[in-house]
Design a protein around this motif. Structure first.
Motif, PDB file in Angstrom:
ATOM      1  N   ILE A   1      -4.235   1.293  -8.619  1.00  0.00           N
ATOM      2  CA  ILE A   1      -3.674   0.340  -8.371  1.00  0.00           C
ATOM      3  C   ILE A   1      -2.497   0.020  -9.467  1.00  0.00           C
ATOM      4  CG2 ILE A   1      -3.890  -2.359  -8.070  1.00  0.00           C
ATOM      5  CD1 ILE A   1      -6.929  -1.839  -7.502  1.00  0.00           C
ATOM      6  N   TYR A   2      -1.192  -0.095  -8.587  1.00  0.00           N
ATOM      7  CA  TYR A   2      -0.130  -0.093  -9.516  1.00  0.00           C
ATOM      8  C   TYR A   2       0.607  -1.492  -9.614  1.00  0.00           C
ATOM      9  CZ  TYR A   2      -0.630   5.105  -9.376  1.00  0.00           C
ATOM     10  OH  TYR A   2      -1.124   6.246  -9.510  1.00  0.00           O
ATOM     11  N   TYR A   3       1.192  -1.840 -10.751  1.00  0.00           N
ATOM     12  CA  TYR A   3       1.616  -3.111 -10.989  1.00  0.00           C
ATOM     13  C   TYR A   3       3.165  -2.955 -11.359  1.00  0.00           C
ATOM     14  CZ  TYR A   3       2.662  -7.344 -13.059  1.00  0.00           C
ATOM     15  OH  TYR A   3       3.427  -8.683 -13.721  1.00  0.00           O
ATOM     16  N   MET A   4       4.144  -3.592 -11.016  1.00  0.00           N
ATOM     17  CA  MET A   4       5.629  -3.601 -11.384  1.00  0.00           C
ATOM     18  C   MET A   4       5.937  -4.983 -11.171  1.00  0.00           C
ATOM     19  SD  MET A   4       8.626  -1.103  -9.853  1.00  0.00           S
ATOM     20  CE  MET A   4       8.851  -2.066  -8.238  1.00  0.00           C
TER      21      MET A   4
ATOM     22  N   ARG B   1      12.894   6.634  -4.549  1.00  0.00           N
ATOM     23  CA  ARG B   1      13.082   5.336  -4.309  1.00  0.00           C
ATOM     24  C   ARG B   1      13.120   4.381  -5.632  1.00  0.00           C
ATOM     25  NH1 ARG B   1      11.507   1.470   0.853  1.00  0.00           N
ATOM     26  NH2 ARG B   1      12.225  -0.340  -0.213  1.00  0.00           N
ATOM     27  N   HIS B   2      11.927   4.452  -6.508  1.00  0.00           N
ATOM     28  CA  HIS B   2      11.775   3.542  -7.372  1.00  0.00           C
ATOM     29  C   HIS B   2      10.934   4.270  -8.547  1.00  0.00           C
ATOM     30  CE1 HIS B   2       8.165   2.766  -5.396  1.00  0.00           C
ATOM     31  NE2 HIS B   2       8.995   1.809  -4.242  1.00  0.00           N
ATOM     32  N   GLN B   3      10.890   3.508  -9.508  1.00  0.00           N
ATOM     33  CA  GLN B   3      10.072   3.834 -10.734  1.00  0.00           C
ATOM     34  C   GLN B   3       8.579   4.171 -10.421  1.00  0.00           C
ATOM     35  OE1 GLN B   3      11.543   5.187 -13.614  1.00  0.00           O
ATOM     36  NE2 GLN B   3       9.321   6.018 -14.034  1.00  0.00           N
ATOM     37  N   LEU B   4       8.136   3.021  -9.547  1.00  0.00           N
ATOM     38  CA  LEU B   4       6.770   3.032  -9.028  1.00  0.00           C
ATOM     39  C   LEU B   4       6.391   4.271  -8.290  1.00  0.00           C
ATOM     40  CD1 LEU B   4       4.533   1.301  -9.410  1.00  0.00           C
ATOM     41  CD2 LEU B   4       4.988   0.224  -7.446  1.00  0.00           C
ATOM     42  N   ALA B   5       7.189   4.835  -7.536  1.00  0.00           N
ATOM     43  CA  ALA B   5       7.213   6.478  -6.957  1.00  0.00           C
ATOM     44  C   ALA B   5       6.928   7.382  -7.454  1.00  0.00           C
ATOM     45  CB  ALA B   5       8.234   6.402  -5.880  1.00  0.00           C
ATOM     46  N   ILE B   6       7.819   7.428  -8.782  1.00  0.00           N
ATOM     47  CA  ILE B   6       7.711   8.444  -9.692  1.00  0.00           C
ATOM     48  C   ILE B   6       6.217   8.458 -10.514  1.00  0.00           C
ATOM     49  CG2 ILE B   6       8.783   9.219 -11.880  1.00  0.00           C
ATOM     50  CD1 ILE B   6      11.414   8.068 -10.958  1.00  0.00           C
ATOM     51  N   LYS B   7       5.804   7.113 -10.804  1.00  0.00           N
ATOM     52  CA  LYS B   7       4.448   7.044 -11.626  1.00  0.00           C
ATOM     53  C   LYS B   7       3.445   7.493 -10.733  1.00  0.00           C
ATOM     54  CE  LYS B   7       1.448   5.690 -14.616  1.00  0.00           C
ATOM     55  NZ  LYS B   7       0.949   6.820 -15.302  1.00  0.00           N
ATOM     56  N   ARG B   8       3.471   7.170  -9.613  1.00  0.00           N
ATOM     57  CA  ARG B   8       2.299   7.724  -8.454  1.00  0.00           C
ATOM     58  C   ARG B   8       2.299   9.056  -8.487  1.00  0.00           C
ATOM     59  NH1 ARG B   8       3.844   2.591  -4.943  1.00  0.00           N
ATOM     60  NH2 ARG B   8       5.294   4.233  -3.800  1.00  0.00           N
TER      61      ARG B   8
ATOM     62  N   THR C   1       4.841  -6.795  -8.063  1.00  0.00           N
ATOM     63  CA  THR C   1       4.506  -6.117  -7.080  1.00  0.00           C
ATOM     64  C   THR C   1       2.925  -5.277  -7.459  1.00  0.00           C
ATOM     65  OG1 THR C   1       6.553  -5.490  -6.354  1.00  0.00           O
ATOM     66  CG2 THR C   1       4.843  -3.682  -5.750  1.00  0.00           C
ATOM     67  N   ILE C   2       2.277  -5.664  -6.631  1.00  0.00           N
ATOM     68  CA  ILE C   2       0.896  -4.778  -6.719  1.00  0.00           C
ATOM     69  C   ILE C   2       0.788  -3.742  -5.618  1.00  0.00           C
ATOM     70  CG2 ILE C   2      -1.863  -4.806  -6.851  1.00  0.00           C
ATOM     71  CD1 ILE C   2      -1.098  -7.735  -7.866  1.00  0.00           C
ATOM     72  N   SER C   3       0.728  -2.504  -5.778  1.00  0.00           N
ATOM     73  CA  SER C   3       0.487  -1.521  -4.825  1.00  0.00           C
ATOM     74  C   SER C   3      -0.726  -0.550  -4.995  1.00  0.00           C
ATOM     75  CB  SER C   3       1.638  -0.457  -5.133  1.00  0.00           C
ATOM     76  OG  SER C   3       1.520   0.746  -4.186  1.00  0.00           O
ATOM     77  N   PHE C   4      -1.529  -0.594  -3.947  1.00  0.00           N
ATOM     78  CA  PHE C   4      -2.955   0.066  -3.607  1.00  0.00           C
ATOM     79  C   PHE C   4      -2.322   1.642  -3.265  1.00  0.00           C
ATOM     80  CE2 PHE C   4      -3.832  -4.336  -3.111  1.00  0.00           C
ATOM     81  CZ  PHE C   4      -4.969  -4.517  -3.797  1.00  0.00           C
TER      82      PHE C   4
ATOM     83  N   CYS D   1       1.028  -1.137   0.187  1.00  0.00           N
ATOM     84  CA  CYS D   1      -0.107  -0.116   0.065  1.00  0.00           C
ATOM     85  C   CYS D   1       0.865   1.077  -0.095  1.00  0.00           C
ATOM     86  CB  CYS D   1      -0.928  -0.155   1.223  1.00  0.00           C
ATOM     87  SG  CYS D   1       0.293   0.293   2.860  1.00  0.00           S
ATOM     88  N   SER D   2       0.201   2.289  -0.598  1.00  0.00           N
ATOM     89  CA  SER D   2       0.969   3.518  -0.615  1.00  0.00           C
ATOM     90  C   SER D   2       0.102   4.696  -0.374  1.00  0.00           C
ATOM     91  CB  SER D   2       1.845   3.752  -1.920  1.00  0.00           C
ATOM     92  OG  SER D   2       1.110   3.630  -3.014  1.00  0.00           O
ATOM     93  N   LEU D   3       0.555   5.881   0.046  1.00  0.00           N
ATOM     94  CA  LEU D   3      -0.378   7.085   0.275  1.00  0.00           C
ATOM     95  C   LEU D   3       0.167   8.220  -0.380  1.00  0.00           C
ATOM     96  CD1 LEU D   3       0.003   5.557   3.530  1.00  0.00           C
ATOM     97  CD2 LEU D   3      -2.185   6.537   3.433  1.00  0.00           C
ATOM     98  N   ILE D   4      -0.876   8.773  -1.074  1.00  0.00           N
ATOM     99  CA  ILE D   4      -0.753  10.268  -1.361  1.00  0.00           C
ATOM    100  C   ILE D   4      -1.410  11.025  -0.213  1.00  0.00           C
ATOM    101  CG2 ILE D   4      -1.412  11.800  -3.155  1.00  0.00           C
ATOM    102  CD1 ILE D   4       0.469   9.988  -4.046  1.00  0.00           C
ATOM    103  N   ILE D   5      -0.788  11.563   0.654  1.00  0.00           N
ATOM    104  CA  ILE D   5      -1.288  12.521   1.833  1.00  0.00           C
ATOM    105  C   ILE D   5      -1.281  13.947   1.314  1.00  0.00           C
ATOM    106  CG2 ILE D   5      -1.132  12.803   4.401  1.00  0.00           C
ATOM    107  CD1 ILE D   5       0.181  10.252   4.699  1.00  0.00           C
ATOM    108  N   GLU D   6      -2.273  14.635   1.261  1.00  0.00           N
ATOM    109  CA  GLU D   6      -2.342  15.966   0.913  1.00  0.00           C
ATOM    110  C   GLU D   6      -2.883  16.752   2.109  1.00  0.00           C
ATOM    111  OE1 GLU D   6      -3.744  16.473  -3.533  1.00  0.00           O
ATOM    112  OE2 GLU D   6      -4.908  14.722  -2.248  1.00  0.00           O
ATOM    113  N   LYS D   7      -2.212  18.145   1.931  1.00  0.00           N
ATOM    114  CA  LYS D   7      -2.670  19.004   2.894  1.00  0.00           C
ATOM    115  C   LYS D   7      -2.361  20.506   2.060  1.00  0.00           C
ATOM    116  CE  LYS D   7      -1.896  21.323   7.283  1.00  0.00           C
ATOM    117  NZ  LYS D   7      -1.160  21.239   8.551  1.00  0.00           N
ATOM    118  N   ASP D   8      -3.064  21.273   2.031  1.00  0.00           N
ATOM    119  CA  ASP D   8      -3.240  22.645   1.495  1.00  0.00           C
ATOM    120  C   ASP D   8      -2.346  22.698   0.018  1.00  0.00           C
ATOM    121  OD1 ASP D   8      -4.120  23.768   3.577  1.00  0.00           O
ATOM    122  OD2 ASP D   8      -2.225  23.871   4.705  1.00  0.00           O
TER     123      ASP D   8
END
Length: 138
Positions: A71-74, A122-129, A81-84, A10-17
């Motif tokens: 949902i991302y796949y690498m 950290r990796h390509q998946l982080a960049i894509k998200r 890897t499947i990342s929600f 799992c990963s998070l896009i935590i937003e504020k302002d």
């Protein structure tokens, strides 16, 4: 031919302002690299539970999940890897201690994220998200 194991994350896009909260990794193999708060699902844990737990451990914040960015796949030679990736907001400005494998948690604007070199992640998946977040994908 044997199949590689599948890992669920799992990963998070935590937003504020209009900003996103990223964490700087302390693990030796990715030391100093930026990532969204993220981690693997523990046994008998749902992706939702994983996201809330990882947010608390890596950022020190209690969060509320507000949606699913994607949902991302690498695939690598070692594993699939499947990342929600969940969208989230912090419940309060109270921040507790970060996990030992996190150097810092910092808020970034879209412009600041775009100015970071790709090799600082950290990796390509982080960049894509992050590219999806910048593009406003829901």
């Amino acid at each position: 031919m044997s199949h590689s194991p599948t890992k669920l994350y799992c990963s998070l896009i935590i937003e504020k302002d209009g900003k996103i909260l990223l964490v700087k990794e302390a693990k030796p193999e990715v030391y100093g690299k930026w990532n969204q708060p993220a981690g693997h699902l523990d046994d008998h844990e749902t992706p939702f539970e994983c996201a809330i737990r990882e947010a608390k451990e890596e950022t020190g914040y209690d969060v509320e999940l507000t949606g699913l960015q994607g949902i991302y796949y690498m695939s690598t030679e070692k594993e699939y890897t499947i990342s929600f990736c969940f969208k989230a907001i912090i419940k309060s400005d109270h921040q507790e201690t970060l996990a030992k494998d996190i150097l810092e948690a910092r808020w970034f604007s879209r412009k600041e994220v775009l100015q970071l070199p790709k090799e600082s992640f950290r990796h390509q998946l982080a960049i894509k998200r992050l590219e999806d977040w910048i593009a406003g994908k829901n």
